[in-house]
Design an enzyme around this catalytic site. Sequence first.
Site, PDB file in Angstrom:
ATOM      1  N   THR A  72      61.097 -34.431-105.359  1.00 13.29           N
ATOM      2  CA  THR A  72      62.503 -34.041-105.192  1.00 13.29           C
ATOM      3  C   THR A  72      62.808 -33.535-103.781  1.00 13.29           C
ATOM      4  O   THR A  72      63.971 -33.326-103.442  1.00 13.29           O
ATOM      5  CB  THR A  72      62.911 -32.936-106.192  1.00 13.29           C
ATOM      6  OG1 THR A  72      62.094 -31.788-105.940  1.00 13.29           O
ATOM      7  CG2 THR A  72      62.742 -33.388-107.624  1.00 13.29           C
ATOM      8  N   GLY A  73      61.766 -33.329-102.969  1.00 18.68           N
ATOM      9  CA  GLY A  73      61.981 -32.778-101.629  1.00 18.68           C
ATOM     10  C   GLY A  73      62.440 -33.841-100.640  1.00 18.68           C
ATOM     11  O   GLY A  73      62.538 -35.031-100.974  1.00 18.68           O
ATOM     12  N   ASN A  74      62.690 -33.403 -99.420  1.00 17.61           N
ATOM     13  CA  ASN A  74      63.157 -34.321 -98.366  1.00 17.61           C
ATOM     14  C   ASN A  74      62.166 -35.455 -98.123  1.00 17.61           C
ATOM     15  O   ASN A  74      62.537 -36.625 -98.085  1.00 17.61           O
ATOM     16  CB  ASN A  74      63.332 -33.541 -97.054  1.00 17.61           C
ATOM     17  CG  ASN A  74      64.628 -32.766 -97.038  1.00 17.61           C
ATOM     18  OD1 ASN A  74      65.688 -33.319 -97.284  1.00 17.61           O
ATOM     19  ND2 ASN A  74      64.555 -31.472 -96.764  1.00 17.61           N
ATOM     20  N   VAL A  75      60.891 -35.083 -97.945  1.00 18.07           N
ATOM     21  CA  VAL A  75      59.879 -36.105 -97.648  1.00 18.07           C
ATOM     22  C   VAL A  75      59.571 -36.918 -98.906  1.00 18.07           C
ATOM     23  O   VAL A  75      59.463 -38.144 -98.857  1.00 18.07           O
ATOM     24  CB  VAL A  75      58.591 -35.446 -97.093  1.00 18.07           C
ATOM     25  CG1 VAL A  75      57.521 -36.502 -96.836  1.00 18.07           C
ATOM     26  CG2 VAL A  75      58.882 -34.682 -95.816  1.00 18.07           C
ATOM     27  N   VAL A 106      50.196 -34.425 -98.017  1.00 24.15           N
ATOM     28  CA  VAL A 106      51.153 -34.438 -96.901  1.00 24.15           C
ATOM     29  C   VAL A 106      51.531 -32.999 -96.514  1.00 24.15           C
ATOM     30  O   VAL A 106      51.763 -32.689 -95.340  1.00 24.15           O
ATOM     31  CB  VAL A 106      52.418 -35.236 -97.298  1.00 24.15           C
ATOM     32  CG1 VAL A 106      53.466 -35.217 -96.189  1.00 24.15           C
ATOM     33  CG2 VAL A 106      52.044 -36.675 -97.647  1.00 24.15           C
ATOM     34  N   SER A 107      51.552 -32.114 -97.510  1.00 22.70           N
ATOM     35  CA  SER A 107      52.010 -30.727 -97.309  1.00 22.70           C
ATOM     36  C   SER A 107      51.264 -30.061 -96.153  1.00 22.70           C
ATOM     37  O   SER A 107      50.071 -30.276 -95.961  1.00 22.70           O
ATOM     38  CB  SER A 107      51.771 -29.927 -98.594  1.00 22.70           C
ATOM     39  OG  SER A 107      51.992 -30.749 -99.720  1.00 22.70           O
ATOM     40  N   ASN A 108      51.972 -29.217 -95.438  1.00 25.92           N
ATOM     41  CA  ASN A 108      51.399 -28.564 -94.250  1.00 25.92           C
ATOM     42  C   ASN A 108      50.866 -27.171 -94.530  1.00 25.92           C
ATOM     43  O   ASN A 108      51.313 -26.532 -95.482  1.00 25.92           O
ATOM     44  CB  ASN A 108      52.494 -28.454 -93.174  1.00 25.92           C
ATOM     45  CG  ASN A 108      52.552 -29.689 -92.305  1.00 25.92           C
ATOM     46  OD1 ASN A 108      51.520 -30.233 -91.941  1.00 25.92           O
ATOM     47  ND2 ASN A 108      53.764 -30.116 -91.970  1.00 25.92           N
ATOM     48  N   ARG A 138      53.802 -41.471 -82.920  1.00 26.67           N
ATOM     49  CA  ARG A 138      54.750 -40.900 -81.939  1.00 26.67           C
ATOM     50  C   ARG A 138      54.262 -41.180 -80.514  1.00 26.67           C
ATOM     51  O   ARG A 138      55.062 -41.514 -79.625  1.00 26.67           O
ATOM     52  CB  ARG A 138      54.896 -39.384 -82.186  1.00 26.67           C
ATOM     53  CG  ARG A 138      55.695 -39.073 -83.451  1.00 26.67           C
ATOM     54  CD  ARG A 138      55.644 -37.596 -83.837  1.00 26.67           C
ATOM     55  NE  ARG A 138      56.553 -37.310 -84.949  1.00 26.67           N
ATOM     56  CZ  ARG A 138      56.431 -36.293 -85.794  1.00 26.67           C
ATOM     57  NH1 ARG A 138      55.409 -35.448 -85.675  1.00 26.67           N
ATOM     58  NH2 ARG A 138      57.300 -36.104 -86.746  1.00 26.67           N
ATOM     59  N   HIS A 185      46.689 -31.634 -86.952  1.00 28.39           N
ATOM     60  CA  HIS A 185      48.114 -32.006 -86.923  1.00 28.39           C
ATOM     61  C   HIS A 185      48.841 -30.714 -86.526  1.00 28.39           C
ATOM     62  O   HIS A 185      49.371 -29.994 -87.362  1.00 28.39           O
ATOM     63  CB  HIS A 185      48.562 -32.510 -88.300  1.00 28.39           C
ATOM     64  CG  HIS A 185      50.036 -32.802 -88.374  1.00 28.39           C
ATOM     65  ND1 HIS A 185      50.688 -33.618 -87.478  1.00 28.39           N
ATOM     66  CD2 HIS A 185      50.987 -32.368 -89.243  1.00 28.39           C
ATOM     67  CE1 HIS A 185      51.965 -33.680 -87.792  1.00 28.39           C
ATOM     68  NE2 HIS A 185      52.183 -32.915 -88.847  1.00 28.39           N
TER      69      HIS A 185
HETATM   70  N1  LIG Z   1      51.894 -33.853 -92.657  1.00 30.24           N
HETATM   71  C1  LIG Z   1      53.055 -34.191 -92.120  1.00 30.24           C
HETATM   72  O1  LIG Z   1      53.102 -34.941 -91.128  1.00 30.24           O
HETATM   73  C2  LIG Z   1      54.312 -33.685 -92.733  1.00 30.24           C
HETATM   74  C3  LIG Z   1      54.262 -32.671 -93.647  1.00 30.24           C
HETATM   75  N2  LIG Z   1      55.405 -32.163 -94.187  1.00 30.24           N
HETATM   76  C4  LIG Z   1      55.250 -31.078 -95.139  1.00 30.24           C
HETATM   77  O2  LIG Z   1      55.590 -31.558 -96.444  1.00 30.24           O
HETATM   78  C5  LIG Z   1      56.059 -30.466 -97.245  1.00 30.24           C
HETATM   79  C6  LIG Z   1      57.403 -30.813 -97.878  1.00 30.24           C
HETATM   80  O3  LIG Z   1      58.391 -30.906 -96.877  1.00 30.24           O
HETATM   81  P1  LIG Z   1      59.921 -31.198 -97.288  1.00 30.24           P
HETATM   82  O4  LIG Z   1      59.977 -32.352 -98.217  1.00 30.24           O
HETATM   83  O5  LIG Z   1      60.690 -31.244 -96.032  1.00 30.24           O
HETATM   84  O6  LIG Z   1      60.275 -29.871 -98.092  1.00 30.24           O
HETATM   85  P2  LIG Z   1      61.402 -29.672 -99.222  1.00 30.24           P
HETATM   86  O7  LIG Z   1      61.678 -28.205 -99.289  1.00 30.24           O
HETATM   87  O8  LIG Z   1      62.531 -30.597 -98.998  1.00 30.24           O
HETATM   88  O9  LIG Z   1      60.663 -30.119-100.557  1.00 30.24           O
HETATM   89  C7  LIG Z   1      59.618 -29.362-101.082  1.00 30.24           C
HETATM   90  C8  LIG Z   1      59.168 -29.935-102.403  1.00 30.24           C
HETATM   91  O10 LIG Z   1      58.133 -29.081-102.906  1.00 30.24           O
HETATM   92  C9  LIG Z   1      58.495 -28.579-104.193  1.00 30.24           C
HETATM   93  N3  LIG Z   1      58.020 -27.195-104.310  1.00 30.24           N
HETATM   94  C10 LIG Z   1      58.400 -26.159-103.539  1.00 30.24           C
HETATM   95  N4  LIG Z   1      57.795 -25.020-103.989  1.00 30.24           N
HETATM   96  C11 LIG Z   1      57.021 -25.386-105.039  1.00 30.24           C
HETATM   97  C12 LIG Z   1      56.149 -24.669-105.930  1.00 30.24           C
HETATM   98  N5  LIG Z   1      55.965 -23.360-105.813  1.00 30.24           N
HETATM   99  N6  LIG Z   1      55.505 -25.369-106.884  1.00 30.24           N
HETATM  100  C13 LIG Z   1      55.689 -26.692-106.995  1.00 30.24           C
HETATM  101  N7  LIG Z   1      56.497 -27.422-106.201  1.00 30.24           N
HETATM  102  C14 LIG Z   1      57.155 -26.766-105.236  1.00 30.24           C
HETATM  103  C15 LIG Z   1      60.016 -28.674-104.261  1.00 30.24           C
HETATM  104  O11 LIG Z   1      60.469 -28.745-105.599  1.00 30.24           O
HETATM  105  C16 LIG Z   1      60.262 -29.974-103.482  1.00 30.24           C
HETATM  106  O12 LIG Z   1      60.041 -31.079-104.314  1.00 30.24           O
HETATM  107  C17 LIG Z   1      56.114 -29.253 -96.298  1.00 30.24           C
HETATM  108  O13 LIG Z   1      54.935 -28.481 -96.447  1.00 30.24           O
HETATM  109  C18 LIG Z   1      56.179 -29.894 -94.925  1.00 30.24           C
HETATM  110  O14 LIG Z   1      55.721 -29.049 -93.903  1.00 30.24           O
HETATM  111  C19 LIG Z   1      56.626 -32.663 -93.880  1.00 30.24           C
HETATM  112  C20 LIG Z   1      56.737 -33.694 -92.983  1.00 30.24           C
HETATM  113  C21 LIG Z   1      55.583 -34.288 -92.337  1.00 30.24           C
HETATM  114  O1  LIG Z   2      56.863 -30.640 -88.063  1.00 31.42           O
HETATM  115  C1  LIG Z   2      56.830 -30.393 -89.294  1.00 31.42           C
HETATM  116  O2  LIG Z   2      56.803 -29.262 -89.795  1.00 31.42           O
HETATM  117  C2  LIG Z   2      56.763 -31.576 -90.196  1.00 31.42           C
HETATM  118  C3  LIG Z   2      55.622 -32.373 -89.712  1.00 31.42           C
HETATM  119  O3  LIG Z   2      54.476 -32.005 -89.872  1.00 31.42           O
HETATM  120  C4  LIG Z   2      55.902 -33.468 -88.795  1.00 31.42           C
HETATM  121  O4  LIG Z   2      56.961 -34.109 -88.879  1.00 31.42           O
HETATM  122  O5  LIG Z   2      55.058 -33.731 -87.948  1.00 31.42           O
END
Ligand SMILES: NC(=O)C1=CN([C@@H]2O[C@H](COP(=O)(O)OP(=O)(O)OC[C@H]3O[C@@H](n4cnc5c(N)ncnc54)[C@H](O)[C@@H]3O)[C@@H](O)[C@H]2O)C=CC1
Ligand SMILES: O=C([O-])CC(=O)C(=O)O
Length: 317
Positions: free
Chosen positions: A10-13, A121-123, A154, A178
């Site tokens: 459900t989140g952005n990613v 994927v989560s950070n 990138r 990362h």
């Molecule tokens: N490795 C990478 O290159 C990237 C990593 N990320 C990471 O991915 C993660 C998600 O980012 P977004 O989608 O932008 O965030 P978001 O806030 O839009 O979505 C978060 C998701 O996690 C769920 N969630 C939040 N708290 C929770 C909990 N306590 N228990 C279970 N589910 C929970 C939410 O329901 C939602 O589905 C972040 O940690 C972000 O830093 C994001 C972009 C790139």
């Molecule tokens: O920058 C962030 O927090 C999300 C991410 O890891 C990326 O897009 O590289």
Amino acid sequence: MAKVAIIGATGNVGRYTALAVSYIPYVSELLLFGRPGREEVLHGLAYDLQDSFAARGSQTDVKFSSTPKDLEGSDIIIVTSGVPRKEGQDRIDLAHENARMISEFAAMVGWYAPDAILFIVSNPVDVMTAVALKYSGMKPGQVIGLGTHLDSMRLKWNLSRFFDVHVSEVHTRIIGEHGDSMVPLWSATTIGGISIQNLPEFENLPEDRIMDNVMNAGSAIISRIGATVYGPGDAIATIVRTILGNEKRVLTVSTFISSEIHNIGDVCIGTPALLDKNGAKPLAINISEHEVDEFRKSVEKVRGITQEVIERLDEGC
Ligand SMILES: NC(=O)C1=CN([C@@H]2O[C@H](COP(=O)(O)OP(=O)(O)OC[C@H]3O[C@@H](n4cnc5c(N)ncnc54)[C@H](O)[C@@H]3O)[C@@H](O)[C@H]2O)C=CC1
Ligand SMILES: O=C([O-])CC(=O)C(=O)O
């Protein structure tokens, strides 16, 4: 044909990843998974995706669930759940908060889908990959993180602009964290198959400015639109397609290394790995002396934070 589950759909990613993954021809079932209480949102998302599939004539099945047993039979489980960073925060600041939920989801996956590939994927992604490896009980090659694949893309884009060549003519990679200690491998960078250092333009390459762009891409996007979405989603889909198609491509994912790069290891970190249907196999590579020094620093940083996070989890904090 394959079943792909997304935890955190459900989140952005997660949302965009669902769409990007649905374009992969091997995917026959997409499971949108979330925590209890999120069913209505998951349902809405499934409806919307179904309309997209109808519009483009896709036969992919989309389901949603918050019941762990429904993860059974998944070939790949992508975890995008977690707190994202806000403007001014570092990815490392999310470590303790996200580690607890990743450890719980990993244990769930290890129980219900022990043969799947678990893709984090989560950070901070390198630390979360190590947490997932430990708590899933799965084999090292089965647990991967997005690592420095997106950073490498990138850099590739920036180099294609500087050298004014098609992006597919650039081969490069970034290894390590990362995050701030990532290491560009200039020694492994080619343009049209020619080592970058053998090109006359190399002496004018603004390496620092380019690496600044790469390192700050995430925060530059977050400060403007709140989240990075399309870059991560398409980077994730490339990795999923590579694995499901048994393509044996070498991509820079976060995976457990024991000593593959100049005897440095015992950490989950971004490193070139051969990807096939069994997951990731890190390559043993030689890099320049300067790159080894920088990689060692990056490994020490990530290993230190990983140990701290896992100790806290083991203590139940
Ligand atoms: N490795 C990478 O290159 C990237 C990593 N990320 C990471 O991915 C993660 C998600 O980012 P977004 O989608 O932008 O965030 P978001 O806030 O839009 O979505 C978060 C998701 O996690 C769920 N969630 C939040 N708290 C929770 C909990 N306590 N228990 C279970 N589910 C929970 C939410 O329901 C939602 O589905 C972040 O940690 C972000 O830093 C994001 C972009 C790139
Ligand atoms: O920058 C962030 O927090 C999300 C991410 O890891 C990326 O897009 O590289």
